[in-house]
Design a protein around this motif. Structure first.
Motif, short mmCIF file in Angstrom:
data_model
loop_
_atom_site.label_atom_id
_atom_site.label_comp_id
_atom_site.label_asym_id
_atom_site.label_seq_id
_atom_site.Cartn_x
_atom_site.Cartn_y
_atom_site.Cartn_z
N LEU A 108 74.47 71.55 41.98
CA LEU A 108 75.84 71.99 42.24
C LEU A 108 76.47 71.07 43.26
O LEU A 108 75.96 70.93 44.38
CB LEU A 108 75.85 73.43 42.76
N GLY A 109 77.58 70.41 42.88
CA GLY A 109 78.30 69.54 43.80
C GLY A 109 79.33 70.32 44.60
O GLY A 109 79.42 71.55 44.52
N GLY A 110 80.12 69.60 45.38
CA GLY A 110 81.14 70.23 46.21
C GLY A 110 82.38 70.61 45.41
O GLY A 110 82.61 70.12 44.30
N VAL A 111 83.17 71.49 45.99
CA VAL A 111 84.43 71.91 45.38
C VAL A 111 85.52 70.93 45.78
O VAL A 111 85.66 70.58 46.95
CB VAL A 111 84.81 73.33 45.80
N ARG A 112 86.28 70.47 44.80
CA ARG A 112 87.40 69.57 45.08
C ARG A 112 88.60 70.00 44.27
O ARG A 112 88.51 70.82 43.35
CB ARG A 112 87.02 68.12 44.75
N GLN A 113 89.75 69.48 44.64
CA GLN A 113 91.00 69.80 43.96
C GLN A 113 91.38 68.68 43.00
O GLN A 113 91.19 67.50 43.31
CB GLN A 113 92.13 70.00 44.97
N GLU A 114 91.89 69.07 41.83
CA GLU A 114 92.41 68.09 40.90
C GLU A 114 93.69 68.64 40.27
O GLU A 114 93.91 69.85 40.24
CB GLU A 114 91.39 67.73 39.83
N ALA A 115 94.54 67.74 39.80
CA ALA A 115 95.78 68.13 39.15
C ALA A 115 95.58 68.20 37.66
O ALA A 115 94.95 67.32 37.06
CB ALA A 115 96.90 67.14 39.49
#
Length: 371
Positions: free
Chosen positions: A311-318
């Motif tokens: 499980l990787g980190g949470v990031r924001q994407e459009a």
């Protein structure tokens, strides 16, 4: 006379450390009394007397030991101890010199953390060695770092995995806004600290019937023992070594119970207080690399398993909506390292897609859909 032997405590280790005696020389003991504490690369275990008798210790604490080593004798009486000592040859000069210094507990902890050899400590020429003395030794020119026991255990597992397991790796992007919302609601409702790791453990606990090969145990004959349940090992690293304690029967555990177990694992990692039963029995690994700056990390497949989920980190994407507008969403990369001898790429992708569906629609996870 009866021997007190060090048993086989960890299948991955050939060397342990006797860290503490729980009984004094010459102390009468009963069968079942605790006598010493032995530390493996991953846990601490107490040794117990298997007979009544008077204790005579053969090694100091701390000292290296291994499976089958005799660390003490139990004699029928004090007189039997004296007769044994009288019959022994005089110790060599270097043996007599052992134990000339005493380590304070902070100094011992720092020395063990950095793998400082007893000879280096003896070279300080001090009768009592304190934490500051060990710090000066570590900062001296030409100081050599030796990995501690936990790191040596990790190194052995990594080396064995790379040597024996032909692993492949696949990853998918998961939209985690629904899972994060469900985790927040569950945390408020239950009082437990629930996040993506806890939800993912619950998901992995419920996929054994659909993907038994991903939870199998390879045998020496080249076959695979299929699972009866999911026992999920979860990586924990709080700066004192990497551990992988196990959530047993994860498919039967309520989310609040899973959250309590993971919190307990973190506390035990801080205290370096794992026992062998905490670390044994996993048939799949969940590698947590969920710092927000981590896109993904490829874990090793532990010997004795076929798959490791990352499980990787949470990031924001459009993302573009159907009407052409742009909206943000939270995503995380979930990866799968797998033993290609037993798990093929198509199975790996289907397994990851099942995880993705469960996290993107968490109402299907028991507890998460309850209101």
């Amino acid at each position: 006379m009866n021997d007190i032997e060090v048993p086989k405590l960890n299948t991955n280790d050939t060397a342990y450390v006797l860290v503490e005696w729980l009984a004094e020389d010459g102390q009468p003991l009963k069968e079942g009394d605790p006598v010493a504490v032995v530390e493996t690369s991953k846990a601490t275990e107490e040794l117990y007397c298997e007979h009544d008798g008077v204790l005579h210790r053969l090694v100091a604490a701390p000292s290296d030991c291994g499976p089958g080593d005799v660390v003490a004798h139990l004699f029928a009486s004090d007189e039997a101890v004296r007769e044994f000592l009288a019959a022994r040859p005089a110790p060599a000069a270097d043996e007599a010199a052992e134990g000339r210094f005493t380590l304070t507990e902070p100094a011992r902890g720092l020395a063990e953390q950095h793998g400082v050899a007893p000879a280096a400590l003896a070279g300080l020429g001090l009768r009592v060695i304190r934490e500051a003395d060990v710090q000066r030794l570590l900062a001296s020119p030409g100081a050599v770092h030796t990995p501690n026991r936990a790191q040596r255990g990790v190194a052995a597992a990594v080396s064995q995995s790379h040597r024996e397991i032909p692993a492949a790796f696949t990853a998918v992007v998961v939209g985690v806004d629904p899972a994060l919302a469900a985790a927040r609601e569950l945390s408020e409702r239950t009082g437990a600290l629930i996040g993506l790791p806890e939800l993912l453990v619950a998901v992995l606990g419920r996929l054994t019937a659909r993907f038994p090969l991903c939870y199998g145990t390879p045998t020496a004959e080249g076959t695979l023992l299929l699972p009866a349940a999911a026992h999920v090992g979860v990586t924990v690293d709080v700066g004192k070594g990497l551990f992988a304690p196990v959530v047993p029967d994860a498919g039967e555990q309520p989310l609040a119970e899973i959250a309590g177990l993971l919190m307990d694992f973190r506390i035990k990692a801080m205290r370096e207080d794992f026992r062998a039963e905490d670390l044994d029995g996993a048939n799949i690994l969940l590698s947590l690399n969920n710092d927000d700056d981590v896109l993904f990390a490829q874990p090793i497949v532990f010997p004795g398993q076929t798959c490791a989920v990352a499980l990787g980190g949470v990031r924001q994407e459009a993302v573009f909506a159907a009407d052409g507008t742009v909206a943000p969403r939270s995503v995380a990369v979930v990866g799968l390292a797998y033993d290609h001898r037993f798990v093929n790429g198509s199975t790996a992708v289907e397994f990851l897609k099942a995880i993705k569906v469960a996290l993107e629609a968490p109402e299907g996870i028991p507890d998460a859909g309850d209101r």
